[in-house]
Design an enzyme around this catalytic site. Sequence first.
Site: not given
Ligand code: ADP
Length: 489
Positions: A194, A246-248, A251, A268, A302, A399
């Site tokens: 995704k 993606g974001s902590t 994660g 990551e 990142c 960050e």
């Molecule tokens: P950023 O701050 O880099 O946008 P996110 O962590 O919000 O980071 O998003 C990174 C990815 O994780 C995106 O593809 C987002 O749609 C997806 N995402 C956001 N929330 C969830 C969740 N609860 N479970 C799985 N994936 C998610």
Amino acid sequence: MAKKTTKKSNETGWDYAPSLESIGHIDLKESYDLFIDGKWVKPSSGKYFETINPANEKVLAKVAHANEEDVDRAVKAARKAYDTVWSKMPASERAKYIFRIARLMQERARELSVIETLDAGKSIRESRDIDVPLACNHFFYYAGWADKLEYAFPNRDFEPLGVAGQIIPWNFPLLMAAWKIAPALAAGNTVVLKPAETTPLTALKLAEIIELSGLPPGVVNIVTGFGDTGAAIVEHPEVNKVAFTGSTAVGKHIQRAVAGTDKKVTLELGGKSSNIIFEDAPIDQAVEGIINGIFFNQGHVCCAGSRLFVQESVAELVVRKLKQRMDSLYVGDPLDKNTDIGAINSKEQLEVINKYIKIGIEEGAEMYQPNCELPDKGYFCRPTLFSNVAQSNVIAQEEIFGPVLTIQTFRTVDEVIQKANNSPYGLAAGVWTDKGSRIFNLTSKLRAGVVWANTYNKFDPASPFGGYKESGFGREGGLHGLRAYVKLK
Ligand code: ADP
């Protein structure tokens, strides 16, 4: 679609005529469905969302929003492809498909770069010279490993994990897709990926390439959507491995969601990486590296070198040179080949960055921004430097994910190690010095996954990448990247 760009000027007084990359050769559809089991299928909810160009706020395409039912279809297709085709295929045949995908990407490199720039806001120079070539190289590199896995794991029995659910962010959309898909396929897994909601287009173009490559249906499935789509992948019982960048915050959420299951996970996450300049460093080279490390890709990296530590004796000189160099940066139309800093990826992200800039001012740090022109439409941010920063300031701890650099000074090696390690993150660091022994001393003491010496933000498919502490765990790239996709017995 191209925006008319006026002549650019920066603080140095030099003007350049615009040099826009052509968009005539790209092929974008008005609307994209989901790529499941080798076919383009409509989302079961019938819902689509718009993806826009952050440089002019215009809609680029409509994209399907996958729900749980669609994710279930994708995972089932991946499972079937794994059981019936991919796990049974000789590794040398798998390698040929991965190699073919790399070649097709290379042939369409220009189109992929332009679409990346339109959808993500990053400068064409970056997408053309960094994102797309590196993405191709990842496929080439892992194609080479596919039939040599017994050398990757000598004297060990191993098997693929099965279905890999992969969720990626918006800062390097195609590159992150390559980082995730290539090693998974090489190790014999099938994939449901995704892309991020603001940057789905190059992953969908990759799906077209995959279709063209003749990869058996269901081996790679691309589903688009938001956090709910990502959550459905993570929670699906037939997903054997979750790979997330993606974001902590998300994660941590994912870790909670997979607790108690036997799913393998690699994360990551965020970073607040340090760049350290010693007084014996080649100062001009270091300044250029700092500029690249934080303003490159609008700071949407990142491992961006967002905290600068300068040895006190050269601090004044470094700050003066940094300001001079910042004055010469071009902020503007990402399609212009002269542009150094393109558009911030979304309105929400621009708001986050502006919030941190305000916090920095309120915390009493001294702000410097060149007075360059910004386009009237789109999401743009001037490169920003904060001096007079304390270790405890929010702008030095959290960050920001934007073109914002903080500077602190230090006197001794021990002091800077202690300051650089005083962060919840540990993704990367840079050390600028003439002394090899000092580099080795720091690389062993800095708690960061990658430490660059006299350079920054250099990537290669053969080198592993990943973090310490809240920056996540697991490594991507190189041999280590393969390990995350096999079960060693
Ligand atoms: P950023 O701050 O880099 O946008 P996110 O962590 O919000 O980071 O998003 C990174 C990815 O994780 C995106 O593809 C987002 O749609 C997806 N995402 C956001 N929330 C969830 C969740 N609860 N479970 C799985 N994936 C998610």
